[in-house]
Each structure stands twice: as C-alpha cells, then as structure tokens.
Design a protein around this motif. Sequence first.
Motif, PDB file in Angstrom:
ATOM      1  N   ARG A  45      49.260  37.913  31.535  1.00  0.00           N
ATOM      2  CA  ARG A  45      49.081  36.566  30.997  1.00  0.00           C
ATOM      3  C   ARG A  45      49.430  36.471  29.439  1.00  0.00           C
ATOM      4  O   ARG A  45      49.266  37.791  28.598  1.00  0.00           O
ATOM      5  CB  ARG A  45      47.775  36.151  31.008  1.00  0.00           C
ATOM      6  CG  ARG A  45      47.139  36.381  32.182  1.00  0.00           C
ATOM      7  CD  ARG A  45      45.578  35.850  32.617  1.00  0.00           C
ATOM      8  NE  ARG A  45      44.847  36.664  31.941  1.00  0.00           N
ATOM      9  CZ  ARG A  45      43.505  36.418  31.624  1.00  0.00           C
ATOM     10  NH1 ARG A  45      43.030  35.352  32.075  1.00  0.00           N
ATOM     11  NH2 ARG A  45      42.912  37.178  31.038  1.00  0.00           N
ATOM     12  N   PRO A  46      49.764  35.506  28.759  1.00  0.00           N
ATOM     13  CA  PRO A  46      50.123  35.398  27.528  1.00  0.00           C
ATOM     14  C   PRO A  46      48.758  35.420  26.690  1.00  0.00           C
ATOM     15  O   PRO A  46      47.913  35.005  27.153  1.00  0.00           O
ATOM     16  CB  PRO A  46      50.781  34.304  27.189  1.00  0.00           C
ATOM     17  CG  PRO A  46      51.114  33.579  28.362  1.00  0.00           C
ATOM     18  CD  PRO A  46      50.193  34.423  29.528  1.00  0.00           C
ATOM     19  N   MET A  80      57.051  30.349  28.991  1.00  0.00           N
ATOM     20  CA  MET A  80      55.525  30.199  28.844  1.00  0.00           C
ATOM     21  C   MET A  80      55.360  28.806  29.076  1.00  0.00           C
ATOM     22  O   MET A  80      55.866  28.164  28.396  1.00  0.00           O
ATOM     23  CB  MET A  80      55.068  30.845  27.624  1.00  0.00           C
ATOM     24  CG  MET A  80      53.463  30.771  27.660  1.00  0.00           C
ATOM     25  SD  MET A  80      52.805  31.205  26.131  1.00  0.00           S
ATOM     26  CE  MET A  80      53.203  30.108  24.903  1.00  0.00           C
ATOM     27  N   GLN A  81      54.352  28.469  29.704  1.00  0.00           N
ATOM     28  CA  GLN A  81      53.812  27.010  29.808  1.00  0.00           C
ATOM     29  C   GLN A  81      52.646  27.106  28.972  1.00  0.00           C
ATOM     30  O   GLN A  81      51.906  27.631  28.860  1.00  0.00           O
ATOM     31  CB  GLN A  81      53.283  26.774  31.132  1.00  0.00           C
ATOM     32  CG  GLN A  81      54.540  26.446  32.194  1.00  0.00           C
ATOM     33  CD  GLN A  81      53.980  26.285  33.598  1.00  0.00           C
ATOM     34  OE1 GLN A  81      52.847  26.594  34.065  1.00  0.00           O
ATOM     35  NE2 GLN A  81      54.772  25.322  34.265  1.00  0.00           N
ATOM     36  N   ILE A  82      52.719  25.896  28.116  1.00  0.00           N
ATOM     37  CA  ILE A  82      51.439  25.654  27.132  1.00  0.00           C
ATOM     38  C   ILE A  82      50.812  24.529  27.587  1.00  0.00           C
ATOM     39  O   ILE A  82      51.349  23.299  27.691  1.00  0.00           O
ATOM     40  CB  ILE A  82      52.025  25.486  25.746  1.00  0.00           C
ATOM     41  CG1 ILE A  82      52.944  26.418  25.368  1.00  0.00           C
ATOM     42  CG2 ILE A  82      51.010  25.214  24.747  1.00  0.00           C
ATOM     43  CD1 ILE A  82      53.800  26.282  24.044  1.00  0.00           C
ATOM     44  N   PHE A  83      49.463  24.642  27.744  1.00  0.00           N
ATOM     45  CA  PHE A  83      48.577  23.714  28.548  1.00  0.00           C
ATOM     46  C   PHE A  83      47.576  23.117  27.240  1.00  0.00           C
ATOM     47  O   PHE A  83      47.309  24.046  26.562  1.00  0.00           O
ATOM     48  CB  PHE A  83      47.723  24.041  29.637  1.00  0.00           C
ATOM     49  CG  PHE A  83      48.614  24.231  30.763  1.00  0.00           C
ATOM     50  CD1 PHE A  83      48.857  23.194  31.643  1.00  0.00           C
ATOM     51  CD2 PHE A  83      49.218  25.544  31.076  1.00  0.00           C
ATOM     52  CE1 PHE A  83      49.533  23.540  32.723  1.00  0.00           C
ATOM     53  CE2 PHE A  83      49.933  25.617  32.102  1.00  0.00           C
ATOM     54  CZ  PHE A  83      50.254  24.642  33.011  1.00  0.00           C
ATOM     55  N   LEU A  84      47.255  21.906  27.261  1.00  0.00           N
ATOM     56  CA  LEU A  84      46.424  21.459  25.891  1.00  0.00           C
ATOM     57  C   LEU A  84      45.425  20.485  26.481  1.00  0.00           C
ATOM     58  O   LEU A  84      45.668  19.630  27.354  1.00  0.00           O
ATOM     59  CB  LEU A  84      47.409  20.918  24.934  1.00  0.00           C
ATOM     60  CG  LEU A  84      46.740  20.048  23.759  1.00  0.00           C
ATOM     61  CD1 LEU A  84      46.201  20.977  22.871  1.00  0.00           C
ATOM     62  CD2 LEU A  84      47.925  19.314  23.023  1.00  0.00           C
ATOM     63  N   SER A  85      44.172  20.637  25.873  1.00  0.00           N
ATOM     64  CA  SER A  85      43.235  19.499  25.739  1.00  0.00           C
ATOM     65  C   SER A  85      42.846  19.384  24.394  1.00  0.00           C
ATOM     66  O   SER A  85      42.262  20.429  23.840  1.00  0.00           O
ATOM     67  CB  SER A  85      42.065  20.009  26.728  1.00  0.00           C
ATOM     68  OG  SER A  85      40.741  18.875  26.621  1.00  0.00           O
ATOM     69  N   ASP A  94      39.814  24.329  34.711  1.00  0.00           N
ATOM     70  CA  ASP A  94      41.308  24.126  34.373  1.00  0.00           C
ATOM     71  C   ASP A  94      42.009  22.826  34.432  1.00  0.00           C
ATOM     72  O   ASP A  94      42.911  22.401  33.882  1.00  0.00           O
ATOM     73  CB  ASP A  94      42.168  25.166  35.201  1.00  0.00           C
ATOM     74  CG  ASP A  94      41.704  26.691  34.729  1.00  0.00           C
ATOM     75  OD1 ASP A  94      41.414  26.817  33.551  1.00  0.00           O
ATOM     76  OD2 ASP A  94      42.026  27.547  35.378  1.00  0.00           O
ATOM     77  N   SER A  95      41.261  22.037  35.366  1.00  0.00           N
ATOM     78  CA  SER A  95      42.080  20.623  35.624  1.00  0.00           C
ATOM     79  C   SER A  95      41.991  19.670  34.433  1.00  0.00           C
ATOM     80  O   SER A  95      42.640  18.722  34.262  1.00  0.00           O
ATOM     81  CB  SER A  95      41.348  19.974  36.878  1.00  0.00           C
ATOM     82  OG  SER A  95      40.059  19.663  36.408  1.00  0.00           O
ATOM     83  N   GLY A  96      41.175  19.922  33.375  1.00  0.00           N
ATOM     84  CA  GLY A  96      41.071  19.338  32.189  1.00  0.00           C
ATOM     85  C   GLY A  96      42.160  19.457  31.195  1.00  0.00           C
ATOM     86  O   GLY A  96      42.295  18.926  30.215  1.00  0.00           O
ATOM     87  N   ASP A 136      48.899  33.425  36.382  1.00  0.00           N
ATOM     88  CA  ASP A 136      47.427  32.803  36.212  1.00  0.00           C
ATOM     89  C   ASP A 136      47.600  32.471  34.680  1.00  0.00           C
ATOM     90  O   ASP A 136      48.197  32.899  33.701  1.00  0.00           O
ATOM     91  CB  ASP A 136      46.625  34.005  36.341  1.00  0.00           C
ATOM     92  CG  ASP A 136      46.450  34.548  38.082  1.00  0.00           C
ATOM     93  OD1 ASP A 136      46.728  33.759  38.797  1.00  0.00           O
ATOM     94  OD2 ASP A 136      46.340  35.614  38.058  1.00  0.00           O
ATOM     95  N   LEU A 137      46.676  31.499  34.521  1.00  0.00           N
ATOM     96  CA  LEU A 137      46.203  30.824  32.999  1.00  0.00           C
ATOM     97  C   LEU A 137      45.488  31.919  32.616  1.00  0.00           C
ATOM     98  O   LEU A 137      44.828  32.856  33.020  1.00  0.00           O
ATOM     99  CB  LEU A 137      45.593  29.584  33.212  1.00  0.00           C
ATOM    100  CG  LEU A 137      46.257  28.407  33.852  1.00  0.00           C
ATOM    101  CD1 LEU A 137      45.180  27.252  34.020  1.00  0.00           C
ATOM    102  CD2 LEU A 137      47.299  27.977  32.720  1.00  0.00           C
TER     103      LEU A 137
END
Length: 146
Positions: A45-46, A80-85, A94-96, A136-137
């Motif tokens: 993972r990153p 790489m995918q970057i996810f943000l909240s 993780d759904s947030g 994986d995240l």
Amino acid sequence: KNHSKKLKTVLKKIDGSTTVPAAQKAEVYCTPKASGTSVGKPKTRPVATIDTSRRLQHLIQFTDETTPKKIARPTGYSYMQIFLSLGDTAPADDSGYALAATDSNSPYLMQFKSADLGKTAFYKFRWVSTSGIEGDLSETFSAVVR
C-alpha cells in the motif's frame, strides 16, 4: 500516429497542471498506465507525507510502504488512487471517502477552495496494477487545510 503523439502530449500537460482540478483530471483519466509487466492485485500500500505549507494546497509525497525512502511506485503498479473526505472527523468506514484523483508520479498537488479553510482532509490511497486491479486501501492520513 501523429495524432496519438499529440494527444499524449496534451494529456501529460493536463496531468501535470496545477490549475486543472483533480476531479476533472480523474474524469478524463489523464494518468497514463505504465508499461511493463502486468501483475495481479497489488500486495503493498502507499504511504504519504502531506506538506501543508501552501495556502489551500496539500502537496502529497507518496511512496510504497516497503520502500518508504524511494520516491517511485513499485514495478507493475500503474498509478495511485487518492481518496478524500473533508470534515472534522474521519469517516467511520471506507464508504465515506470519494475518489478525488489519480496520479502516477509523486508528488501530487491537491487544491482546495476558500470554503475548505480549517477543515481536515482525511486521505486514503491505493495502488492500481498495470492490469487494472486495485489494491487495498492504505491507513488514514490527514492534514488541516490552511
């Protein structure tokens, strides 16, 4: 052939631009897939460090958890995918998180709006292999928007 080369040049300019919002880059999928050996699901993972010294910007330096001093994605990983909240607390699960951007070369510059000042940006990241399989995240990383 010539059109393909021109298109690649334009996409690289968009991908490297600091004025094109991350969401728009993700919509047109500007980050090119890396060439090379295709691999299955990424096994690592990153990890990231987030520089908040610029107003309304986070400069995200990312590496792999197995080689944290090497600024390069592992062989066989395309991007790489970057996810943000954004908020006061990290999402309960993780759904947030929403996909905010993709990037193949560290660092990535995340830009915010004035309305985001003082909010905390919670991030999760994951590698995507050259065969398009998502890993994986990561753990949660966070930084305040200044």
